[in-house]
Design an enzyme around this catalytic site. Structure first.
Site, PDB file in Angstrom:
ATOM      1  CD  GLU A 253      43.101  35.413  35.774  1.00  0.00           C
ATOM      2  OE1 GLU A 253      42.832  34.322  35.243  1.00  0.00           O
ATOM      3  OE2 GLU A 253      44.181  35.662  36.327  1.00  0.00           O
ATOM      4  CB  CYS A 287      44.190  38.377  40.565  1.00  0.00           C
ATOM      5  SG  CYS A 287      44.739  36.936  39.626  1.00  0.00           S
TER       6      CYS A 287
END
Length: 494
Positions: A253, A287
């Site tokens: 990720e 993110c």
């Protein structure tokens, strides 16, 4: 156990590094040393993997109820550690209390949600292609998982990286960030106090200098079956290369450049509040942060006015020195310099600064809002990981979708409109792992979690499919069939 010195946790024991090596952790705003942490040696890392491998032999056989109950108890224990978490976040990250939402308020239900996946850990059964035979497809644990977690959302990301694999029957070697070993060790404390057996979870920390070699050694260890990493796409590529040397699967990720698409009929006031929150919380260092705002012309003037007002009211600084600040310092001064460089590059190509003065004070940077940013500019193409958002105005929905997809990132997106049918049409055309309708991009669901669709955001998600393997068992019928080749041999007929 977790104090001004942060030890390793290997095979049920808190311990210093075998070499006695340590490293310092600094507050990003004041640069004051807030603690020292053990820097694991190669022998420590091997011991952690071997402890996890030995524990896997029994943990894989544990009942789902046992795993579930441990995670539920851990959630209750973590709920009692609010002030401990708050102090560690303040010391290690310079975080304001608003970031407790993403590292405490969300963390407790997150851990309980992972516990509920016990009901999903099941296989299948059916008839074999052989008459009279039966097929069982079992969902089984993978083995030892190496989890590397970042500093920006240290509690929720450590929980996810440890608890999901553990719930699925795996054992874990958790590597904390060198910037947040104390707060992430609190997660380990909660799980062990809840009754997690020795060796099921092991926790190591290393200095920044030692991290590449230690990580390569752990990935190469034959007992490590899978790797997960959350962090930048630059480091993610290095991790993927190391894992590919041994043909080991990864969950990566990585970065994000989330777009918020605001259509003409949107509730602009609500959209502006959600966008500002997602863009500036934790100084934009997530993110899923809203970095790109794509607005239809009919809503542009009102949205930009409200965003400008909100961005101007958010103040960055050191919460230990100024109780009025809303967001804390960035991770280090280099990040603020990189962000300012991107803004200056965009301005040189025609972008307009609506909020911000292009200044920085060491690791502190005030919010910035830019207009007239377009693809090809570095600030459009790359994640800033800073309190910065960019605005592009479009005329049509098709243009908005094209701009939303004009990125190699695919973590999250949001669409703002009061027409639900239009909303579903638009999100169906935006390439993002998670699309929120009339909600912030900074959002994560327990049922699926966040992830990437390849490229700079990486691949894989935190679901049971990523932490289990499907294995097939075939029960052949009691009366054997013909076996090609051997049935033709003399004396074996019948």
């Amino acid at each position: 156990m977790v104090s001004s010195f942060v030890p390793l946790y290997i095979n049920g024991n808190w311990c210093p590094a075998s070499t006695g090596a340590t490293f310092e952790v600094h507050n990003p705003a004041s640069r004051v040393v807030v603690e020292t942490a053990a820097s694991a040696s190669a022998e420590d890392c091997a011991a952690a993997v071997e402890a996890a491998a030995e524990a896997f032999k029994t943990w894989e056989q544990s009942s789902l109820a046992t795993r579930r109950d441990i995670l539920l108890r851990a959630a209750d224990i973590l709920a009692t550690k609010r002030e401990k978490i708050r102090a560690a976040l303040r010391d290690e990250l310079g975080a304001t209390d608003d970031w407790m939402w993403g590292n405490y308020d969300v963390a407790i239900p997150q851990l309980r949600g992972i516990a509920t996946t016990a009901a999903l850990l099941k296989g299948e059964a059916g008839q074999s292609v052989i008459p009279g035979g039966q097929v069982l497809v079992q969902r089984r644990a993978i083995g030892v998982v190496y989890s590397i977690v970042p500093w920006n959302a240290p509690i929720v990301l450590a929980i996810r990286a440890a608890a999901f694999p553990i719930m699925c029957g795996n054992t874990v070697v958790l590597k904390t960030s060198e910037a947040s070993p104390r707060v992430q060790a609190i997660v380990v404390e909660a799980l062990t106090e809840a009754g997690l057996p020795a060796g099921v979870l092991n926790c190591i920390s290393t200095s920044r200098e030692d991290a590449p070699l230690r990580t390569a050694d752990i990935i190469a260890h034959p007992m490590v079956r899978k790797v997960n990493f959350t962090g930048s796409d630059i480091v993610g590529k290095i991790i993927a290369i190391e894992a590919s040397k041994h043909l080991k699967p990864c969950v990566l990720e990585l970065g994000g450049k989330a777009p918020a698409v605001v259509l003409d009929d949107a509730d602009v006031r609500r959209a502006a509040r959600a966008i500002t929150s997602s863009a500036l919380l934790q100084s934009g260092q997530t993110c899923m942060s809203t970095e790109r705002i794509i607005v239809q012309r009919g809503a542009a003037e009102k949205l930009i006015e409200q965003l400008t007002n909100l961005f101007e009211r958010i103040k960055a600084g050191n919460p230990d020195e100024d109780g009025t600040v809303h967001i804390g310092a960035m991770f280090n001064p280099r990040l603020t310099k990189d962000a300012i460089d991107m803004i200056e590059d965009a301005v040189s190509q025609g972008a307009k600064v609506l909020v911000g003065d292009l200044s920085r004070n060491c690791a502190v940077m005030q919010p910035h809002l830019l207009l007239n940013v377009k693809p090809g500019m570095r600030i459009w193409e790359r994640e800033t990981f800073a309190p910065v958002a960019i605005v592009a105005i479009v005329d049509t929905i098709d243009e908005a979708i094209d701009l939303a997809n004009a990125s190699e990132y695919s973590m999250a997106a949001s669409v703002w409109t009061q027409d639900v049918y239009k909303a579903f049409e638009v999100v169906g055309r935006i390439r993002a792992c998670t699309n929120c309708i009339n909600g912030p991009t900074l959002h994560m669901e327990a049922i699926r979690g966040s992830g990437g669709l390849g490229g700079a955001t990486g691949y894989g998600t935190f679901t049971i499919d990523d932490w289990t393997q499907m294995r097939t068992i075939v029960l052949h019928p009691s009366k054997g069939p013909r076996y090609p080749l051997v049935d033709r041999l003399p004396g074996l007929e019948g």
